[in-house]
Design an enzyme around this catalytic site. Structure first.
Site, PDB file in Angstrom:
ATOM      1  N   GLU A  18       0.827  -1.208   0.000  1.00  0.00           N
ATOM      2  CA  GLU A  18       0.000   0.000   0.000  1.00  0.00           C
ATOM      3  C   GLU A  18       0.864   1.263   0.000  1.00  0.00           C
ATOM      4  OE1 GLU A  18      -3.748   0.021   1.945  1.00  0.00           O
ATOM      5  OE2 GLU A  18      -3.220   1.839   3.076  1.00  0.00           O
ATOM      6  N   ARG A 107     -14.972   4.603   4.785  1.00  0.00           N
ATOM      7  CA  ARG A 107     -15.638   5.859   5.119  1.00  0.00           C
ATOM      8  C   ARG A 107     -14.634   7.002   5.063  1.00  0.00           C
ATOM      9  NH1 ARG A 107     -17.099   7.571  11.142  1.00  0.00           N
ATOM     10  NH2 ARG A 107     -14.855   7.843  11.030  1.00  0.00           N
ATOM     11  N   GLY A 108     -13.460   6.780   5.650  1.00  0.00           N
ATOM     12  CA  GLY A 108     -12.434   7.808   5.699  1.00  0.00           C
ATOM     13  C   GLY A 108     -12.616   8.744   6.877  1.00  0.00           C
ATOM     14  N   ALA A 126     -19.251   3.353   5.606  1.00  0.00           N
ATOM     15  CA  ALA A 126     -18.698   2.649   4.450  1.00  0.00           C
ATOM     16  C   ALA A 126     -19.701   1.684   3.837  1.00  0.00           C
ATOM     17  CB  ALA A 126     -17.427   1.903   4.854  1.00  0.00           C
ATOM     18  N   LYS A 166     -21.168  -4.290   5.406  1.00  0.00           N
ATOM     19  CA  LYS A 166     -20.322  -3.990   4.240  1.00  0.00           C
ATOM     20  C   LYS A 166     -20.289  -5.176   3.281  1.00  0.00           C
ATOM     21  CE  LYS A 166     -17.019  -1.301   7.041  1.00  0.00           C
ATOM     22  NZ  LYS A 166     -15.585  -1.201   7.416  1.00  0.00           N
TER      23      LYS A 166
END
Length: 291
Positions: A18, A107-108, A126, A166
C-alpha cells in the site's frame, strides 16, 4: 484485475503493498524510486490511498495511472466521508476509464480543514458507500476490518456488525488495519466467521519505520503497542535509524511467519512509500519458502 479472484484462485499467499500519493514533485521522484525498487518483488497488486474529503483526488488518480502505466495490478482507494454522490461518481468514472477493476472502499476520516462541510447527501458509513457503488458499477469492492475495533466503534462486536453490512452490501474481501499481535487477528477472524462473514480477511502489516511514527500511528489508529515492542521502542529512543529499521524488520518477520504458518490468504504491507523494509521482509519470507 479483480482482487477477489486473486484470493480465490491463487495457490500461494497473495502479497500486496500500500502507498499514498506523493504530495509534490520531489516526493513524486522518491515515489518512482520506491516503485522501481519494489516492482521486482512481483507483488500481486499495489494499492493507492485517497485523502480525506477528496483532498488527494487528482494526486491519487495520477499515482494510480503511474502504477498502471508500469503494468502493475493496481487497486484504487475511495474514502467517501462528506462527499456527494455526484462527486463519487465522477471519481469512479475516471477510474473505470483508466481500467481500474477493484476499488477499496472506506468511510475515511473527517478532513482537518475547519471550513469543510459534508455534503448533505454524503454517505455516513462505508456500508452505505459500498451499497451505492455496487448498485451502479461492476467494480470488485474491498473494505476495511479492525481487529481491535475501529477507534470510533461502540465495541468490537458492533464493529463486526458494521463489517457484516459492508459484506452484505457488496464487499468481496477485507483488509485489516494492522495490529502487533497475530492473536488479535485470528480472534477477530473467528468472530467474523461466527457472524457469518465468509469473504477473505487479510492481515495488515505495519513495520516499525521510526519510533515516533510508530507511536503516533498507534495512537491515531487505536492499535495496541504490545509489551515487548513497547520495551524495545523505549530502548531504541535515540538509536540510529538503521537500528530501528532492523528491529522493525525482525518484528514484522516474526509476525508474518506466525500468520503464514496458520494459513492466512495473504499479507498486505503498509509501505509508507518506503522500499527497504518491505524488500527485506518479502525476500526473507521467500527464502524461508513461506511465500
Amino acid at each position: 484485475m479483480r482482487v477477489s479472484k486473486l484470493y480465490q484462485d491463487s495457490q500461494k499467499p497473495v502479497i500486496s503493498f500500500e502507498f499514498f500519493p506523493p504530495r509534490d514533485e520531489k516526493a513524486g521522484q522518491a515515489f518512482d524510486k520506491t516503485i522501481d525498487a519494489l516492482k521486482p518483488l512481483s507483488p500481486d497488486f499495489m494499492t493507492m490511498t485517497f485523502g480525506a474529503g477528496g483532498s488527494t483526488k487528482d494526486g491519487s488518480y495520477q499515482a494510480v495511472k503511474n502504477l498502471m502505466g508500469r503494468k502493475i495490478p493496481t487497486v484504487a482507494y475511495l474514502a467517501g466521508f462528506g462527499l456527494s454522490p455526484d462527486y463519487i461518481t465522477q471519481v469512479l468514472d475516471r477510474y473505470r476509464e483508466l481500467g481500474v477493476e477493484t476499488i477499496f472502499t472506506i468511510r475515511g476520516d473527517e478532513p482537518r480543514e475547519k471550513d469543510f462541510q459534508p455534503h448533505p447527501d454524503s454517505f455516513p458509513y462505508a456500508c452505505d458507500l459500498i451499497k451505492f457503488i455496487a448498485s451502479k458499477y461492476d467494480f470488485d469492492l474491498g473494505c476495511a476490518g479492525y481487529p481491535e475495533g475501529h477507534i470510533d466503534a461502540e465495541s468490537l462486536d458492533k464493529d463486526i456488525e458494521h463489517l457484516k453490512r459492508k459484506v452484505d452490501n457488496g464487499a468481496k474481501y477485507v483488509v485489516c488495519q494492522y495490529c502487533y499481535d497475530e492473536d488479535f487477528f485470528f480472534a477477530y477472524v473467528d468472530k467474523c466467521r461466527a457472524a457469518g462473514i465468509q469473504v477473505p480477511i487479510i492481515p495488515g502489516i505495519m513495520p516499525v519505520y521510526t519510533v515516533k511514527l510508530t507511536r503516533m500511528l498507534a495512537k491515531i489508529c487505536g492499535t495496541t503497542i504490545v509489551d515487548d515492542m513497547a520495551a524495545n521502542l523505549d530502548k531504541l529512543e535515540g538509536a540510529d535509524a538503521q537500528a530501528v529499521l532492523d528491529y522493525g524488520v525482525e518484528f514484522a518477520l516474526d509476525q508474518c511467519r506466525g500468520l503464514l504458518k496458520k494459513g492466512v490468504p495473504g499479507l498486505h504491507i503498509y509501505t509508507m512509500n518506503r522500499a527497504p523494509s518491505t524488500t527485506r521482509i518479502i525476500t526473507a519470507l521467500r527464502e524461508e519458502n513461506l511465500l
